[in-house]
Design a protein around this motif. Structure first.
Motif, PDB file in Angstrom:
ATOM      1  N   LEU A 146       0.841  -1.213   0.000  1.00 43.91           N
ATOM      2  CA  LEU A 146       0.000   0.000   0.000  1.00 43.91           C
ATOM      3  C   LEU A 146       0.872   1.257   0.000  1.00 43.91           C
ATOM      4  CD1 LEU A 146      -2.951   1.131   0.321  1.00 43.91           C
ATOM      5  CD2 LEU A 146      -2.478   1.225   2.775  1.00 43.91           C
ATOM      6  N   LEU A 147       1.902   1.294   0.847  1.00 42.44           N
ATOM      7  CA  LEU A 147       2.780   2.454   0.918  1.00 42.44           C
ATOM      8  C   LEU A 147       3.583   2.615  -0.367  1.00 42.44           C
ATOM      9  CD1 LEU A 147       4.063   2.166   4.615  1.00 42.44           C
ATOM     10  CD2 LEU A 147       2.363   3.743   3.693  1.00 42.44           C
ATOM     11  N   ALA A 148       3.988   1.481  -0.960  1.00 43.68           N
ATOM     12  CA  ALA A 148       4.734   1.547  -2.219  1.00 43.68           C
ATOM     13  C   ALA A 148       3.862   2.150  -3.314  1.00 43.68           C
ATOM     14  CB  ALA A 148       5.208   0.153  -2.617  1.00 43.68           C
ATOM     15  N   CYS A 149       2.592   1.758  -3.365  1.00 46.06           N
ATOM     16  CA  CYS A 149       1.669   2.315  -4.360  1.00 46.06           C
ATOM     17  C   CYS A 149       1.476   3.820  -4.130  1.00 46.06           C
ATOM     18  CB  CYS A 149       0.327   1.595  -4.287  1.00 46.06           C
ATOM     19  SG  CYS A 149       0.353  -0.106  -4.878  1.00 46.06           S
ATOM     20  N   ALA A 150       1.387   4.214  -2.856  1.00 41.09           N
ATOM     21  CA  ALA A 150       1.203   5.630  -2.547  1.00 41.09           C
ATOM     22  C   ALA A 150       2.411   6.444  -2.976  1.00 41.09           C
ATOM     23  CB  ALA A 150       0.954   5.804  -1.040  1.00 41.09           C
ATOM     24  N   PHE A 151       3.623   5.882  -2.769  1.00 40.13           N
ATOM     25  CA  PHE A 151       4.842   6.580  -3.156  1.00 40.13           C
ATOM     26  C   PHE A 151       4.943   6.690  -4.677  1.00 40.13           C
ATOM     27  CE2 PHE A 151       9.294   6.435  -4.485  1.00 40.13           C
ATOM     28  CZ  PHE A 151       9.787   7.571  -3.841  1.00 40.13           C
ATOM     29  N   ILE A 152       4.693   5.586  -5.366  1.00 39.63           N
ATOM     30  CA  ILE A 152       4.760   5.598  -6.832  1.00 39.63           C
ATOM     31  C   ILE A 152       3.723   6.566  -7.403  1.00 39.63           C
ATOM     32  CG2 ILE A 152       4.377   4.188  -8.898  1.00 39.63           C
ATOM     33  CD1 ILE A 152       5.472   1.803  -7.283  1.00 39.63           C
ATOM     34  N   ALA A 153       2.545   6.641  -6.772  1.00 36.36           N
ATOM     35  CA  ALA A 153       1.461   7.503  -7.268  1.00 36.36           C
ATOM     36  C   ALA A 153       1.840   8.975  -7.216  1.00 36.36           C
ATOM     37  CB  ALA A 153       0.208   7.258  -6.441  1.00 36.36           C
ATOM     38  N   ALA A 154       2.771   9.343  -6.327  1.00 36.46           N
ATOM     39  CA  ALA A 154       3.177  10.746  -6.207  1.00 36.46           C
ATOM     40  C   ALA A 154       4.131  11.182  -7.300  1.00 36.46           C
ATOM     41  CB  ALA A 154       3.818  10.970  -4.841  1.00 36.46           C
ATOM     42  N   VAL A 155       4.760  10.222  -7.980  1.00 40.93           N
ATOM     43  CA  VAL A 155       5.804  10.546  -8.951  1.00 40.93           C
ATOM     44  C   VAL A 155       5.313  11.468 -10.075  1.00 40.93           C
ATOM     45  CG1 VAL A 155       7.376   9.592 -10.683  1.00 40.93           C
ATOM     46  CG2 VAL A 155       7.191   8.520  -8.414  1.00 40.93           C
ATOM     47  N   PRO A 156       4.186  11.149 -10.777  1.00 38.47           N
ATOM     48  CA  PRO A 156       3.776  12.022 -11.894  1.00 38.47           C
ATOM     49  C   PRO A 156       3.566  13.479 -11.494  1.00 38.47           C
ATOM     50  CG  PRO A 156       2.556   9.967 -11.953  1.00 38.47           C
ATOM     51  CD  PRO A 156       3.284   9.988 -10.645  1.00 38.47           C
ATOM     52  N   THR A 157       2.855  13.703 -10.382  1.00 42.06           N
ATOM     53  CA  THR A 157       2.539  15.085  -9.974  1.00 42.06           C
ATOM     54  C   THR A 157       3.802  15.851  -9.602  1.00 42.06           C
ATOM     55  OG1 THR A 157       0.314  14.536  -9.221  1.00 42.06           O
ATOM     56  CG2 THR A 157       1.352  16.482  -8.252  1.00 42.06           C
ATOM     57  N   PHE A 158       4.651  15.263  -8.778  1.00 39.52           N
ATOM     58  CA  PHE A 158       5.817  16.002  -8.303  1.00 39.52           C
ATOM     59  C   PHE A 158       6.881  16.168  -9.381  1.00 39.52           C
ATOM     60  CE2 PHE A 158       3.870  15.047  -4.272  1.00 39.52           C
ATOM     61  CZ  PHE A 158       4.174  16.163  -3.493  1.00 39.52           C
ATOM     62  N   VAL A 159       7.075  15.158 -10.226  1.00 40.01           N
ATOM     63  CA  VAL A 159       8.072  15.273 -11.296  1.00 40.01           C
ATOM     64  C   VAL A 159       7.624  16.289 -12.342  1.00 40.01           C
ATOM     65  CG1 VAL A 159       9.203  14.061 -13.197  1.00 40.01           C
ATOM     66  CG2 VAL A 159       9.052  12.976 -10.954  1.00 40.01           C
ATOM     67  N   LEU A 160       6.385  16.169 -12.816  1.00 46.37           N
ATOM     68  CA  LEU A 160       5.907  17.080 -13.859  1.00 46.37           C
ATOM     69  C   LEU A 160       5.784  18.510 -13.321  1.00 46.37           C
ATOM     70  CD1 LEU A 160       3.192  14.811 -15.545  1.00 46.37           C
ATOM     71  CD2 LEU A 160       5.415  15.472 -16.480  1.00 46.37           C
ATOM     72  N   SER A 161       5.337  18.661 -12.074  1.00 41.89           N
ATOM     73  CA  SER A 161       5.259  20.002 -11.488  1.00 41.89           C
ATOM     74  C   SER A 161       6.653  20.599 -11.307  1.00 41.89           C
ATOM     75  CB  SER A 161       4.545  19.943 -10.141  1.00 41.89           C
ATOM     76  OG  SER A 161       3.194  19.562 -10.299  1.00 41.89           O
ATOM     77  N   GLY A 162       7.625  19.755 -10.940  1.00 45.22           N
ATOM     78  CA  GLY A 162       8.990  20.237 -10.797  1.00 45.22           C
ATOM     79  C   GLY A 162       9.562  20.708 -12.117  1.00 45.22           C
ATOM     80  N   ILE A 163       9.307  19.951 -13.183  1.00 48.48           N
ATOM     81  CA  ILE A 163       9.771  20.354 -14.512  1.00 48.48           C
ATOM     82  C   ILE A 163       9.134  21.683 -14.916  1.00 48.48           C
ATOM     83  CG2 ILE A 163       9.746  19.740 -16.970  1.00 48.48           C
ATOM     84  CD1 ILE A 163       9.869  16.795 -16.100  1.00 48.48           C
ATOM     85  N   LYS A 164       7.816  21.821 -14.638  1.00 51.38           N
ATOM     86  CA  LYS A 164       7.123  23.067 -14.976  1.00 51.38           C
ATOM     87  C   LYS A 164       7.673  24.234 -14.171  1.00 51.38           C
ATOM     88  CE  LYS A 164       2.507  25.116 -15.289  1.00 51.38           C
ATOM     89  NZ  LYS A 164       1.060  24.898 -15.134  1.00 51.38           N
ATOM     90  N   GLU A 165       7.970  23.988 -12.890  1.00 47.85           N
ATOM     91  CA  GLU A 165       8.499  25.039 -12.029  1.00 47.85           C
ATOM     92  C   GLU A 165       9.861  25.522 -12.520  1.00 47.85           C
ATOM     93  OE1 GLU A 165       8.560  27.703  -8.872  1.00 47.85           O
ATOM     94  OE2 GLU A 165       6.903  26.396  -9.487  1.00 47.85           O
ATOM     95  N   VAL A 166      10.693  24.591 -12.998  1.00 48.76           N
ATOM     96  CA  VAL A 166      12.047  24.938 -13.426  1.00 48.76           C
ATOM     97  C   VAL A 166      12.053  25.556 -14.822  1.00 48.76           C
ATOM     98  CG1 VAL A 166      14.332  24.032 -13.989  1.00 48.76           C
ATOM     99  CG2 VAL A 166      13.115  23.194 -11.959  1.00 48.76           C
ATOM    100  N   PHE A 167      11.319  24.938 -15.739  1.00 52.43           N
ATOM    101  CA  PHE A 167      11.398  25.359 -17.141  1.00 52.43           C
ATOM    102  C   PHE A 167      10.215  26.232 -17.589  1.00 52.43           C
ATOM    103  CE2 PHE A 167      13.856  21.410 -16.892  1.00 52.43           C
ATOM    104  CZ  PHE A 167      15.074  21.843 -17.396  1.00 52.43           C
ATOM    105  N   GLY A 168       9.160  26.280 -16.778  1.00 50.15           N
ATOM    106  CA  GLY A 168       8.024  27.134 -17.100  1.00 50.15           C
ATOM    107  C   GLY A 168       7.163  26.660 -18.246  1.00 50.15           C
ATOM    108  N   PHE A 169       7.183  25.350 -18.530  1.00 47.31           N
ATOM    109  CA  PHE A 169       6.369  24.829 -19.630  1.00 47.31           C
ATOM    110  C   PHE A 169       4.882  24.981 -19.289  1.00 47.31           C
ATOM    111  CE2 PHE A 169      10.091  21.789 -20.379  1.00 47.31           C
ATOM    112  CZ  PHE A 169      10.685  22.660 -21.277  1.00 47.31           C
ATOM    113  N   LYS A 170       4.136  25.750 -20.113  1.00 49.15           N
ATOM    114  CA  LYS A 170       2.734  26.023 -19.836  1.00 49.15           C
ATOM    115  C   LYS A 170       1.886  24.762 -19.940  1.00 49.15           C
ATOM    116  CE  LYS A 170      -0.934  29.285 -21.080  1.00 49.15           C
ATOM    117  NZ  LYS A 170      -1.325  30.394 -21.963  1.00 49.15           N
ATOM    118  N   PHE A 171       2.247  23.859 -20.864  1.00 49.75           N
ATOM    119  CA  PHE A 171       1.419  22.680 -21.119  1.00 49.75           C
ATOM    120  C   PHE A 171       1.525  21.624 -20.028  1.00 49.75           C
ATOM    121  CE2 PHE A 171       5.474  22.157 -23.290  1.00 49.75           C
ATOM    122  CZ  PHE A 171       5.902  20.936 -22.820  1.00 49.75           C
TER     123      PHE A 171
END
Length: 915
Positions: free
Chosen positions: A889-914
């Motif tokens: 259960l905890l492993a699934c919760a950790f893996i589930a966070a990857v898309p939001t935090f990685v993509l948001s981090g990329i947007k924060e750094v590079f400013g990609f609007k999409f």
């Protein structure tokens, strides 16, 4: 242009001709209608006319039965897809799935049905305004008959308090005044006369020898001959416009319909692809149908109609606290799209309380401070010094005469000052009260009224014969300045009566012209001593002495100027549409910032009559004021603005406003002064009749739309994730693909684990720039500004990791149910992480996670319910889940966070609007 009323009269009775009744004498109108004014119609003739013309009532509109309305809700394309899914589930033996989907369909339909079932009953309210009984002369005798039995040619009698039961041409009028505000927009009762008016193009408000159905006699008595009845009356014409006017779809409804088509196309496309893959791999029909059900449920945001309704309801509740009552939920969002506000003047932009603003007496001009009928304020001279009334004899004398020659009363009502009587006369009473002058005080000083000479529309003045405390007899008078000046021989200056020579007369006329240029209604005051103690009753006001001139107006509300400026900064144009005169309307518009340049034009109803629809649409682009307009004009103006692509809000309070209120994208009625017809025709009711409330409501509407976009992003990201999870399985698992998510698992995610937090997005506060953005255009796309790319990229990312956990569960040989539960849990956790990013158009790193306590509560509830879904027998039986070890259960919760935090981090750094 041939007048509609004149046409209706000629349709009633042959022989009256095509001339409008107000252009002809009363005798000519009676002759044309074949009626003897002395005896009225005979009973037999009246019955024949009743058979010929029908009852004097407004036609019933077509009613939609509740059952038809309920069945109509199932035409929603999203619900149709779900109903097909339910039928397929039933046919394939998935009874629990079929029941669950059917419940969702019925709930959505019932909520929508309730909303429409509470719709307006405008025509019913309009019919209720009609007079039930009327005094009519038949066979030479007066009789009280049902108003429905009145026919053209009937002679009617009126007194104060009566409702006029048909359109009439007045034959007698003794101090007759009629309140026509609901029909024409005139803020004060209109004085009526019987003289012919030689202008066939006269607007409704200027037909001073006519009375109109559903208007109320406020004073005096009169006789009139019925020229039009039933649907041929002016009110009947409005009823016809209301019955034939279709309310436009709101921008939100249009966008949801467009979104529905996109979702349906996507669902069908994905189902076709999967079935094609299934046929290629030799899957059975049963397996493919099961997969099709899962995909159709995954592609449709089942909670969308319900959540939209709930979010709009929450928004409407917030608006009520700010004095705006939404009668139709869709109007809450429409406000945020509004690009032009067509506002009435009286009571909305102004205080609806006549007030002396400027006064000239004894050669001095005074400005008055204070608001409305509150007797608090000062008289300020040119240097801004407050008057000491004991030192200003001319001013004091003028105010004493103004207060005494008056029939209005100032009183306290519910803790607030109010005027009983004519509002203009009330303004004079209030002006006197500001310096301690009142009628009661004068009476105590032994001022006695000996004789009254009432106002009438011929003399345009009123006067009183008064005995002063020193025993002298004096005539006090007030009236139109031109009338007073024509009868005046002197003027009071510095306590002395001086001849009114050409020089002084020119000075007074300059003052009157100045007041008129300021949109002030002018009223002159005069007096005359009786040399022998008597006055000629035939001509009591000759050789009078001018005391001064009042400048009166219904001033703008203090907060309106700021509200208009706020609307302008938000890209919203304000246009005044009023029945008042152009000069007055233009002056008010310039004072409050509606008209700020010569490029912003002012037009009258007469000018509109000469324009075709194309020309009017062109004129409407730059118009700031439309004055002296009729109901037809208002309707045409709204349609012209809509033809220009504008989202138009229209305010109104009278019967005459109802058709335009129904046609506008959002009709706004006055809650205090508005008629029931206007309120029932409107989508929004202002509980305080205040223009600034509209601007506050616009801000709320924009906040709500932003939050709906956040919900759509959250919901559709979940749908893309669910669909892509299944697609990845079919594309990557070879000849024997397994379904990672069961249909009821998908429903659970959409409605419970994701739906509850997504609903909490409706409580997000407004973005900092919400009122500094241009209004959204009518064709604004929900998927614009990078929304489509964000939904697809994040949805595919979540779908990818959900399929990954599913495949890992199978690879670890945990069993199909355990692997499905891992995919189910992963997608639930992923949406709970994503909801914090959906709160903003930037990234979750820029917004505090604690800014919306209700969202945190919703996430907590979602986690608790998700635990029940995974670990309870109920979840195992209904959803087909299996209890997961805590580590998984905890492993699934950790893996589930990857898309939001990685993509948001990329947007924060590079400013990609999409992203």
């Amino acid at each position: 242009m041939r007048d509609r009323t004149a046409q209706s009269v000629s349709d009633h009775e042959a022989g009256i001709g095509t001339a409008a009744p107000w252009t002809r004498s009363g005798e000519d109108v009676a002759a044309g209608l074949h009626c003897d004014a002395g005896t009225g119609l005979s009973m037999s003739e009246a019955q024949q006319r009743l058979d010929r013309h029908g009852p004097n009532r407004l036609a019933e509109g077509k009613q939609t039965s509740p059952l038809t309305l309920l069945l109509g809700q199932f035409k929603n394309p999203l619900l149709i897809i779900l109903m097909i899914g339910a039928v397929i589930s039933l046919l394939t033996g998935h009874m629990v799935d079929a029941i669950a989907i059917a419940v969702i369909v019925v709930l959505n339909a019932v909520i929508s049905f309730y909303q429409e079932f509470s719709a307006a009953r405008s025509l019913a309210a309009l019919r209720e305004m009609a007079a039930p009984l009327a005094f009519v002369k038949r066979d030479g005798e007066w009789a009280e008959i049902p108003a429905a039995d009145i026919v053209p040619g009937d002679i009617l009698r009126f007194k104060a308090g009566d409702i006029i039961a048909a359109d009439v041409r007045f034959l007698e009028a003794a101090r007759l005044a009629v309140d026509e505000a609901a029909l024409t927009g005139e803020s004060e009762p209109v004085d009526k006369h019987i003289l012919a008016i030689d202008d066939p193009e006269l607007t409704l408000a200027d037909r001073l020898n006519m009375g109109f159905m559903s208007t109320k006699v406020t004073s005096g008595t009169g006789l009139g001959i019925a020229t039009s009845t039933g649907m041929q009356t002016e009110v009947g014409h409005i009823a016809h416009m209301m019955a034939t006017t279709e309310e436009p779809k709101t921008p939100l409804q249009e966008r949801i319909e467009k979104l529905s088509k996109v979702l349906i196309a996507a669902a069908l496309g994905v189902v076709a692809v999967v079935i094609g893959i299934g046929i290629f791999h030799g899957m059975s029909l049963s397996e493919m149908l099961t997969t099709a059900i899962s995909l159709s449920v995954a592609a449709i945001p089942e909670g969308l109609p319900t959540v939209v309704t709930i979010v709009l309801t929450l928004g409407s509740q917030r608006m009520v606290h700010n004095n705006a009552l939404a009668r139709k939920l869709a109007a809450v969002e429409t406000l945020g799209t509004t690009s032009v506000i067509c506002s009435d003047k009286t009571g909305t932009l102004t205080q609806n309380q006549m007030q002396v603003m400027r006064l000239w007496a004894g050669g001095k001009t005074w400005d008055l401070t204070g608001e409305g009928f509150d007797p608090t304020g000062d008289f300020l001279d040119a240097e801004g010094r407050a008057a000491v009334i004991a030192e200003e004899q001319d001013l004091a004398h003028m105010l004493e005469v103004s207060v005494y020659c008056n029939e209005a009363e100032l009183m306290l009502k519910d803790g607030r000052h109010a005027v009983q009587g004519n509002p203009t006369e009330g303004a004079l009473v209030v002006a006197g009260a500001k310096v301690g002058i009142s009628r009661d005080a004068l009476k105590k000083d032994h001022y006695d009224i000996l004789q009254s000479f009432p106002f009438d529309s011929t003399r345009k003045m009123m006067s009183m014969h008064v005995r002063t405390p020193d025993g002298r007899k004096v005539l006090v008078a007030k009236g139109a300045p031109d009338v007073i000046m024509s009868r005046a021989k002197g003027i009071l200056l510095n306590g002395e009566i001086r001849p009114l020579d050409d020089g002084i007369r020119a000075q007074v006329e300059e003052v009157i012209e100045d007041f008129g240029g300021r949109a002030l209604r002018t009223l002159a005051v005069a007096f005359r001593y009786a040399e022998d103690g008597t006055f000629d009753p035939a001509d009591p006001e000759h050789d009078i002495v001018l005391l001064g001139v009042h400048g009166i107006m219904d001033p703008p509300r203090p907060e309106v100027k700021r509200a208009v400026a706020d609307a302008t900064s938000a890209g919203i144009r304000t246009v005044m549409i009023t029945g008042d005169h152009a000069v007055t309307a233009q002056a008010i518009a310039e004072q409050i910032g509606i008209r700020t340049s010569e490029a912003q034009t002012v037009h009258t109803g007469h000018e509109i009559d000469g324009m075709d629809d194309r020309r009017l649409a062109e004129v409407a682009k730059n118009a700031a004021v439309f004055a002296r307009v009729t109901p037809e004009h208002k309707l045409r103006i709204v349609k012209a603005m809509q033809a220009n692509g504008e989202v138009a809000a229209m305010t109104g309070d009278g019967v005459n406003d109802a058709p335009a209120l129904r046609t506008a994208d959002i009709g706004v009625a006055m809650g205090i002064t508005g008629t029931s017809v206007a309120k029932d025709s409107a989508a929004l009711v202002l509980l305080d009749d205040n223009f600034s409330t509209i601007v506050s409501a616009v801000r709320e509407g924009r906040r709500i739309y932003d939050n709906l976009l956040k919900f759509v992003r959250q919901a559709l990201t979940s749908n893309v994730a669910e669909v892509s999870t299944i697609l990845f399985a079919f594309l990557l698992m070879g000849n024997e693909p397994l379904i990672p998510l069961a249909p009821l698992m998908i429903l659970w995610v959409n409605l419970v684990s994701d739906g509850i937090p997504a609903l909490a997005l409706g409580f997000e506060e407004a973005e900092h720039n919400v009122m500094r953005r241009a209004p959204r255009t009518r064709d604004h796309d929900l998927f614009s500004d990078g929304m489509k790319e964000r939904i697809l990229i994040r949805g595919l990312a979540v779908g990818g990791i959900s399929y990954y956990t599913f495949s890992q569960g199978l690879a670890m040989e945990l069993g199909f149910e355990m692997a499905q539960t891992m995919a189910f849990v992963t997608i639930m956790f992923a949406q709970l992480w994503h909801v914090f990013d959906a709160r903003t158009t930037t990234t979750l790193f820029r917004k505090s996670p604690f800014g919306n306590p209700k969202l945190l509560m919703a996430v907590g509830i979602s986690l608790a319910l998700s635990a029940i879904a995974v670990y309870s027998p109920f979840g195992h039986y209904v959803l087909g889940t299996a209890s997961l070890p805590l580590s998984i259960l905890l492993a699934c919760a950790f893996i589930a966070a990857v898309p939001t935090f990685v993509l948001s981090g990329i947007k924060e750094v590079f400013g990609f609007k999409f992203l």
